[in-house]
Design an enzyme around this catalytic site. Structure first.
Site, PDB file in Angstrom:
ATOM      1  N   HIS A 158       0.363  -1.115  -0.159  1.00 21.72           N
ATOM      2  CA  HIS A 158       0.143   0.160   0.122  1.00 21.72           C
ATOM      3  C   HIS A 158       1.206   1.071   0.126  1.00 21.72           C
ATOM      4  O   HIS A 158       1.386   1.185   0.591  1.00 21.72           O
ATOM      5  CB  HIS A 158      -0.856   0.041   1.539  1.00 21.72           C
ATOM      6  CG  HIS A 158      -2.536  -0.778   0.781  1.00 21.72           C
ATOM      7  ND1 HIS A 158      -1.800  -2.344   1.590  1.00 21.72           N
ATOM      8  CD2 HIS A 158      -3.512  -0.587   1.035  1.00 21.72           C
ATOM      9  CE1 HIS A 158      -3.133  -2.218   1.276  1.00 21.72           C
ATOM     10  NE2 HIS A 158      -4.125  -1.828   0.825  1.00 21.72           N
ATOM     11  N   LYS A 162      -0.040   4.588   4.331  1.00 26.89           N
ATOM     12  CA  LYS A 162      -0.995   3.643   5.294  1.00 26.89           C
ATOM     13  C   LYS A 162      -0.616   3.277   6.973  1.00 26.89           C
ATOM     14  O   LYS A 162       0.738   2.857   6.914  1.00 26.89           O
ATOM     15  CB  LYS A 162      -1.933   2.507   4.410  1.00 26.89           C
ATOM     16  CG  LYS A 162      -2.128   1.715   5.370  1.00 26.89           C
ATOM     17  CD  LYS A 162      -2.827   0.289   3.878  1.00 26.89           C
ATOM     18  CE  LYS A 162      -3.289  -0.677   5.138  1.00 26.89           C
ATOM     19  NZ  LYS A 162      -4.938   0.291   5.039  1.00 26.89           N
TER      20      LYS A 162
END
Ligand code: NAD
Length: 271
Positions: A158, A162
């Protein structure tokens, strides 16, 4: 032709809220009938379409969720757990279906959603993408078919912003694999490895996390056997897939009995 489903979006100025406004506006089977935000949000009073970047649509962002929910068929909620629970109680009273994408729901929140689901259909999914929902079902099926001589490893990547790891979706994939093997994920999960770890125990489900750039969300589940390897991969390139899944779920609730549903139900992947 059936009349358009009237959709209300709460948290309409959020990152997902704006995408939901756009998605509901573009789908010819539904109409955006209302949009709300927190009373202290600067978005209150502004046109929801302008905020979403699709031009004026004549729907002003309001701050009275009860009034909005009272005149829609379905509410889509990607906000925060406390707000979601309050919206679900209003929807249960008003007879509106709920589609919930909010993550981080604790057991107490889920209990409140189950109460609402006695009165109206409530779809809850931490990942509304049709592709990830299908991947979960496939992972469960492969894990059930292969025995534990196939080592299961899950890795995800990600964007650099994040803050939690592994992703909720990676954990969901782990749960799907564990369900296929009829084991409890907590008993077999290895969340990270470092240093002298020893040989890999049979039956373990391993996780690895990568972070960087603007990656929306990549997930791969590996089944590594002796002499062959199966890899199931999903890559999201736009958050729009989550909004599309949510609108699809809202349309699916039409005529459904009260109950708590998952995206698998929406896609017809459950018996
Ligand atoms: P965000 O912070 O950009 O948006 C949340 C919005 O909700 C904000 O505009 C906030 O003002 C609003 N809000 C909070 N309380 C409210 C209330 N009481 N009434 C009305 N509005 C209220 O966050 P985001 O990136 O859009 O994500 C929102 C949630 O959706 C998070 O929990 C996130 O993890 C989740 N999410 C789920 C999926 C999925 O597929 N299920 C995909 C992406 C994000």
């Amino acid at each position: 032709m059936a009349r358009k489903l009237k959709i209300g979006v709460v948290g309409a100025a959020g990152r997902m809220g704006r995408m939901l406004v756009r998605q509901a506006g573009e789908n010819r089977d539904c109409a955006l009938a209302g949009a709300t935000e927190r009373p202290d949000s600067e978005a209150v009073g502004q046109d929801a379409g302008m905020l979403a970047g699709i031009g004026e649509i004549g729907v002003a962002v309001g701050d009275d969720a009860a009034a909005m929910i009272a005149h829609v068929d379905a509410v889509i909620d990607f906000t925060a757990p406390g707000a979601t629970v309050a919206h679900a109680a209003l929807a249960a009273q008003a007879g509106a279906a709920m589609v919930i994408g909010t993550t981080g729901l604790a057991d107490s929140h889920m209990e409140a959603l189950r109460r609402a689901a006695r009165h109206v259909p409530v779809v809850v999914a931490p990942n509304m993408s049709a592709g990830v929902t299908l991947l979960m079902a496939l992972v469960e099926q492969v894990a059930r078919t292969l025995d534990d001589t196939y080592d299961i490893e899950i890795f995800e990547m990600h964007h650099r912003h994040k803050v939690d790891a592994p992703s909720g979706t990676a954990l969901g994939l782990g749960r799907a694999a564990a369900a296929g093997r009829d084991v409890d994920l907590d008993a077999v999960a290895r969340m990270a490895r470092e240093g002298h770890t020893g040989a890999r125990p049979r039956g373990e489900i391993g996780f690895a996390t990568l972070r960087g750039g603007d990656v929306v969300g990549d997930h791969t589940v590996v089944f590594a056997g002796d002499g062959e390897r199966i890899e199931l991969t999903h890559k999201a390139s736009s958050r729009q897939v989550f909004a599309a899944g949510a609108v699809r779920a809202a349309l699916w609730t039409r005529g459904k009995p009260p109950g708590l549903y998952a995206m698998r139900d929406v896609l017809g992947l459950k018996a």
